[in-house]
Design a protein around this motif. Structure first.
Motif, PDB file in Angstrom:
ATOM      1  N   VAL A 185       0.875  -1.167   0.000  1.00  0.00           N
ATOM      2  CA  VAL A 185       0.000   0.000   0.000  1.00  0.00           C
ATOM      3  C   VAL A 185       0.918   1.224   0.000  1.00  0.00           C
ATOM      4  O   VAL A 185       1.829   1.318   0.836  1.00  0.00           O
ATOM      5  N   ILE A 186       0.701   2.124  -0.960  1.00  0.00           N
ATOM      6  CA  ILE A 186       1.541   3.323  -1.035  1.00  0.00           C
ATOM      7  C   ILE A 186       0.905   4.436  -0.221  1.00  0.00           C
ATOM      8  O   ILE A 186      -0.270   4.767  -0.409  1.00  0.00           O
ATOM      9  N   ASN A 187       1.683   4.981   0.718  1.00  0.00           N
ATOM     10  CA  ASN A 187       1.147   6.018   1.598  1.00  0.00           C
ATOM     11  C   ASN A 187       1.362   7.390   0.974  1.00  0.00           C
ATOM     12  O   ASN A 187       2.321   8.091   1.287  1.00  0.00           O
ATOM     13  N   ASP A 188       0.409   7.745   0.098  1.00  0.00           N
ATOM     14  CA  ASP A 188       0.485   9.050  -0.548  1.00  0.00           C
ATOM     15  C   ASP A 188      -0.535   9.958   0.128  1.00  0.00           C
ATOM     16  O   ASP A 188      -0.206  10.816   0.929  1.00  0.00           O
ATOM     17  N   ASP A 189      -1.805   9.694  -0.146  1.00  0.00           N
ATOM     18  CA  ASP A 189      -2.870  10.458   0.513  1.00  0.00           C
ATOM     19  C   ASP A 189      -3.377   9.629   1.704  1.00  0.00           C
ATOM     20  O   ASP A 189      -3.792   8.482   1.537  1.00  0.00           O
TER      21      ASP A 189
END
Ligand code: 5GP
Length: 185
Positions: free
Chosen positions: A166-170
């Motif tokens: 999971v990419i923690n961008d927003d």
């Protein structure tokens, strides 16, 4: 296939695991987030039994020798951190979902003892972003920052060992994605 109720969340330092887990917990109060034991000292605002169990070296030794640590590791080459086993077993036995937020070495140990768990890697949008976050939170001095970045470099290479990234961008999107992966939403 059933969604595993035990989830291990790992990822490099300063990726924002703490913030993501705090928001996930707000949205899903039914989720049990394991409270780790650590030999490091509390930071300002951290409460014993809430953020961590702050223990001495000999107390930590006792937890290991009595078989009460599900996993443990020396993190960033300094302090020891570990997951007390009984609360995790009790929550799982009671049918609850449990989240462990631990380092890579701990995640590998859980992979051995609980291969049925779900392993989620929380990744930053980019390496530069990770460095920025570590510098801007300002909780570590220069020496500690470089130690943590060194660990982070190694941890970033382990992404492929995990079931899901999971990419923690927003932040909100990240939390929704994690909740979905965990079968909470
Ligand atoms: P901090 O000192 O910033 O609270 O945590 C440092 C690192 O320790 C984090 O990357 C976190 O994932 C890891 N950590 C926290 N609790 C545990 C634990 O119980 N076991 C392991 N193996 N690592 C942990």
């Amino acid at each position: 296939m059933d969604i595993p109720r035990l989830t291990v969340l790992a990822g490099p330092t300063a990726v924002g695991k703490g913030t993501v887990v705090a928001l996930l917990r707000q949205r899903h109060p039914e989720l049990v987030v394991s409270i780790s034991a650590t030999t490091r000292s509390p930071r300002p605002g951290e409460i014993d039994g809430v953020h961590y169990y702050f223990v001495s070296d000999s107390q930590f030794d006792d937890l290991i020798s009595s078989g009460n640590m599900l996993e443990w590791a020396t993190v960033h080459g300094r302090h020891r951190y570990g997951t007390p086993r009984p609360p995790v077993d009790e929550a799982l036995d009671a049918g609850k979902s449990v989240l462990l937020e631990i380092d890579l070495s701990g995640a590998r140990q859980v992979r051995q003892s609980r291969p049925d768990a779900r392993f989620v890697f929380l990744a930053p949008p980019s390496w530069d972003c990770l460095v920025d976050r570590l510098v801007s939170r300002g909780t570590e001095d220069e020496a500690e920052r470089s130690r943590r970045l060194e660990t982070a470099r190694i941890e970033m290479q382990a992404e492929s060992e995990f079931d899901t990234t999971v990419i923690n961008d927003d932040l909100k999107t990240t939390v929704s994605e994690l909740a979905r992966v965990m079968g909470l939403e």
